[in-house]
Each structure stands twice: as C-alpha cells, then as structure tokens.
Design a protein around this motif. Structure first.
Motif, PDB file in Angstrom:
ATOM      1  N   LEU A   1       0.855  -1.281   0.026  1.00 35.28           N
ATOM      2  CA  LEU A   1       0.085  -0.013   0.146  1.00 35.28           C
ATOM      3  C   LEU A   1       0.878   1.127  -0.033  1.00 35.28           C
ATOM      4  O   LEU A   1       0.451   2.224  -0.145  1.00 35.28           O
ATOM      5  N   GLY A   2       1.963   1.030   0.202  1.00 38.40           N
ATOM      6  CA  GLY A   2       3.000   2.316   0.439  1.00 38.40           C
ATOM      7  C   GLY A   2       2.727   3.246   1.392  1.00 38.40           C
ATOM      8  O   GLY A   2       3.163   4.523   1.528  1.00 38.40           O
ATOM      9  N   LEU A   3       2.161   2.743   2.562  1.00 39.89           N
ATOM     10  CA  LEU A   3       1.987   3.794   3.754  1.00 39.89           C
ATOM     11  C   LEU A   3       3.152   3.673   4.540  1.00 39.89           C
ATOM     12  O   LEU A   3       4.252   3.206   4.354  1.00 39.89           O
ATOM     13  N   THR A   4       3.243   5.066   5.049  1.00 40.24           N
ATOM     14  CA  THR A   4       4.704   5.291   5.732  1.00 40.24           C
ATOM     15  C   THR A   4       4.065   5.393   7.174  1.00 40.24           C
ATOM     16  O   THR A   4       5.263   5.805   8.132  1.00 40.24           O
ATOM     17  N   LYS A   5       3.171   5.528   7.587  1.00 34.66           N
ATOM     18  CA  LYS A   5       2.546   5.742   8.982  1.00 34.66           C
ATOM     19  C   LYS A   5       1.402   4.949   9.151  1.00 34.66           C
ATOM     20  O   LYS A   5       0.490   4.826   8.357  1.00 34.66           O
ATOM     21  N   VAL A   6       0.952   4.296  10.309  1.00 31.39           N
ATOM     22  CA  VAL A   6      -0.236   3.565  10.586  1.00 31.39           C
ATOM     23  C   VAL A   6      -0.563   3.976  12.269  1.00 31.39           C
ATOM     24  O   VAL A   6       0.298   3.920  12.908  1.00 31.39           O
ATOM     25  N   ALA A   7      -1.756   4.235  12.253  1.00 27.10           N
ATOM     26  CA  ALA A   7      -2.175   4.423  13.806  1.00 27.10           C
ATOM     27  C   ALA A   7      -3.034   3.173  14.144  1.00 27.10           C
ATOM     28  O   ALA A   7      -3.063   2.339  13.656  1.00 27.10           O
ATOM     29  N   ALA A   8      -3.254   3.383  15.593  1.00 23.42           N
ATOM     30  CA  ALA A   8      -4.011   2.372  16.097  1.00 23.42           C
ATOM     31  C   ALA A   8      -5.028   2.961  17.192  1.00 23.42           C
ATOM     32  O   ALA A   8      -4.370   4.205  17.875  1.00 23.42           O
ATOM     33  N   LEU A   9      -6.024   2.514  17.658  1.00 26.24           N
ATOM     34  CA  LEU A   9      -7.012   2.958  18.573  1.00 26.24           C
ATOM     35  C   LEU A   9      -6.825   1.867  19.535  1.00 26.24           C
ATOM     36  O   LEU A   9      -7.042   0.676  19.116  1.00 26.24           O
ATOM     37  N   THR A  10      -7.137   2.122  20.855  1.00 31.50           N
ATOM     38  CA  THR A  10      -7.577   0.979  21.827  1.00 31.50           C
ATOM     39  C   THR A  10      -8.477   1.529  22.812  1.00 31.50           C
ATOM     40  O   THR A  10      -8.535   2.798  23.174  1.00 31.50           O
ATOM     41  N   ALA A  11      -9.366   0.829  23.423  1.00 32.33           N
ATOM     42  CA  ALA A  11     -10.092   1.308  24.541  1.00 32.33           C
ATOM     43  C   ALA A  11      -9.104   1.574  25.601  1.00 32.33           C
ATOM     44  O   ALA A  11      -8.002   1.147  25.689  1.00 32.33           O
ATOM     45  N   ILE A  12      -9.649   2.799  26.394  1.00 34.75           N
ATOM     46  CA  ILE A  12      -8.568   3.372  27.482  1.00 34.75           C
ATOM     47  C   ILE A  12      -7.934   2.138  28.409  1.00 34.75           C
ATOM     48  O   ILE A  12      -7.046   2.213  28.688  1.00 34.75           O
ATOM     49  N   ASN A  13      -8.758   1.160  28.697  1.00 33.31           N
ATOM     50  CA  ASN A  13      -8.457   0.074  29.652  1.00 33.31           C
ATOM     51  C   ASN A  13      -8.204  -1.305  29.089  1.00 33.31           C
ATOM     52  O   ASN A  13      -8.055  -2.309  29.724  1.00 33.31           O
ATOM     53  N   ASN A  14      -8.053  -1.424  27.756  1.00 37.82           N
ATOM     54  CA  ASN A  14      -7.766  -2.588  27.053  1.00 37.82           C
ATOM     55  C   ASN A  14      -6.105  -2.914  27.079  1.00 37.82           C
ATOM     56  O   ASN A  14      -5.328  -2.825  26.024  1.00 37.82           O
ATOM     57  N   GLU A  15      -5.561  -3.521  28.194  1.00 34.00           N
ATOM     58  CA  GLU A  15      -4.197  -3.691  28.578  1.00 34.00           C
ATOM     59  C   GLU A  15      -3.760  -4.798  27.497  1.00 34.00           C
ATOM     60  O   GLU A  15      -2.398  -4.551  27.000  1.00 34.00           O
ATOM     61  N   ALA A  16      -4.638  -5.781  26.848  1.00 37.18           N
ATOM     62  CA  ALA A  16      -3.913  -6.678  26.250  1.00 37.18           C
ATOM     63  C   ALA A  16      -3.704  -5.927  24.774  1.00 37.18           C
ATOM     64  O   ALA A  16      -2.577  -6.191  24.165  1.00 37.18           O
ATOM     65  N   SER A  17      -4.438  -5.282  24.221  1.00 36.29           N
ATOM     66  CA  SER A  17      -4.323  -4.500  23.064  1.00 36.29           C
ATOM     67  C   SER A  17      -3.090  -3.436  23.053  1.00 36.29           C
ATOM     68  O   SER A  17      -2.247  -3.225  22.071  1.00 36.29           O
ATOM     69  N   ILE A  18      -3.062  -2.761  24.128  1.00 36.00           N
ATOM     70  CA  ILE A  18      -2.140  -1.829  24.431  1.00 36.00           C
ATOM     71  C   ILE A  18      -0.654  -2.430  24.627  1.00 36.00           C
ATOM     72  O   ILE A  18       0.202  -2.021  23.919  1.00 36.00           O
ATOM     73  N   GLY A  19      -0.484  -3.641  25.224  1.00 38.62           N
ATOM     74  CA  GLY A  19       0.569  -4.391  25.144  1.00 38.62           C
ATOM     75  C   GLY A  19       1.066  -4.807  23.809  1.00 38.62           C
ATOM     76  O   GLY A  19       2.275  -4.794  23.402  1.00 38.62           O
ATOM     77  N   LEU A  20      -0.021  -5.348  22.912  1.00 38.23           N
ATOM     78  CA  LEU A  20       0.403  -5.636  21.614  1.00 38.23           C
ATOM     79  C   LEU A  20       1.028  -4.527  20.797  1.00 38.23           C
ATOM     80  O   LEU A  20       1.874  -4.692  20.060  1.00 38.23           O
ATOM     81  N   LEU A  21       0.194  -3.381  20.837  1.00 37.15           N
ATOM     82  CA  LEU A  21       0.944  -2.373  19.945  1.00 37.15           C
ATOM     83  C   LEU A  21       2.285  -1.932  20.503  1.00 37.15           C
ATOM     84  O   LEU A  21       3.099  -1.285  19.752  1.00 37.15           O
TER      85      LEU A  21
END
Length: 173
Positions: free
Chosen positions: A126-146
């Motif tokens: 896709l040629g992207l140079t930057k990607v964002a990510a969103l998590t719920a404030i208290n979603n520790e599993a997703s925060i850790g993965l990011l």
C-alpha cells in the motif's frame, strides 16, 4: 488507488476477504464479551445481521479504500480465528490497524504474527509510511500488543460517533 487484495500469508495463517459463508463466525466473534466490552455492540444478533455487517463493514471499506478488515484463518485447517486489517476512520488522517480474536485463540502469538504481516503489507503493497492504532482506554492486552509492535502512544482521542475516548498510537513504517 491500491492494488486488489490477493491475501496475506504468515507462517501459520492466511488473511482473506470475508464472505457470506463466514457469517456464523462473525456472529460469534462480534458477540464475545471482550468485543462487546472493548469495541462495542454492532447490533449483530442473527446470521442475517452478520452477513449485513460483512457487506456494509469490511467489504464496503475495502471497496471504498482498497483495504479493510480481513478474516484470519489457520493455514492447516482454514479454521477462522479472528479479524485483522486496516481501517480508515473519519477524524484520522492515517489508516489504523484493527484486530480481534476469539478468546480460545488468544495468548498464542497469533495477534503479533498477523499484525506484523499486516504492517508489512501496509508498507510494501500500500506504500503507507505511517499507521495509527486505537484502543479502549483500559484494554491492556491490545495496548501491550501495540507496544510490542513498536507503536508509540500519542494521546487520548474522541472520534465522531464514539461514546468513549480511545488511546491513539502511531507507528512509522
């Protein structure tokens, strides 16, 4: 415009386009307790709702933007385990990575393996140079993965149509 999606492969998994045959899986995934807690109720309560979600959600986004959420399935038996892909949200200038897995498939390194491949696809195809990510404030599993994937916390953000604020992360590719 981006090239047509032909799939992503990792060592153990395939990412492919969703179709009506995936409705039963989608119905189950979108009604898991963690989906409802961290992502929210999408009103998917029947097989017909699940088919409508597939077409109005992931497939519509792919048609409009050239990327979206894909079904993640094991290569060995084509068992669906979750969703992963890129989303384009109103209010964000960069696509964000999204992922969700059935409870029985968590803590097996799947999310990391598939997210890495998705980020490689974002950069190389896709040629992207930057990607964002969103998590719920208290979603520790997703925060850790990011964090493990190298995303950096930016700030809390409230997107249009979202009742709750989210954590916003970015990763330069």
């Amino acid at each position: 415009m981006y090239p047509p999606f032909v799939g992503i492969q990792t060592r153990r998994f395939n990412l492919r386009l969703l179709n009506d045959a995936d409705a039963s899986f989608i119905l189950g995934l979108l009604n898991e307790p963690d989906w409802l807690k961290y992502i929210g109720d999408r009103g998917v309560h029947t097989l017909n709702d699940a088919k409508a979600y597939i077409h109005s959600g992931p497939l519509a986004m792919i048609k409009k933007y050239g990327f979206g959420l894909y079904l993640v399935e094991r290569q060995e038996d084509h068992m669906p385990v979750g969703l992963c892909g890129l989303l384009q949200r109103d209010g964000l200038s960069w696509p964000d990575i999204g992922f969700a897995y059935c409870a029985q498939f968590r803590r097996q390194g799947i999310a990391f393996e598939v997210a890495q491949a998705t980020l490689e696809y974002a950069q190389s195809v896709l040629g992207l140079t930057k990607v964002a990510a969103l998590t719920a404030i208290n979603n520790e599993a997703s925060i850790g993965l990011l964090r493990k994937l190298g995303f950096a916390y930016e700030r809390q953000i409230a997107l249009t149509g979202q009742a709750e604020t989210s954590n916003l992360y970015f990763k330069t590719l």
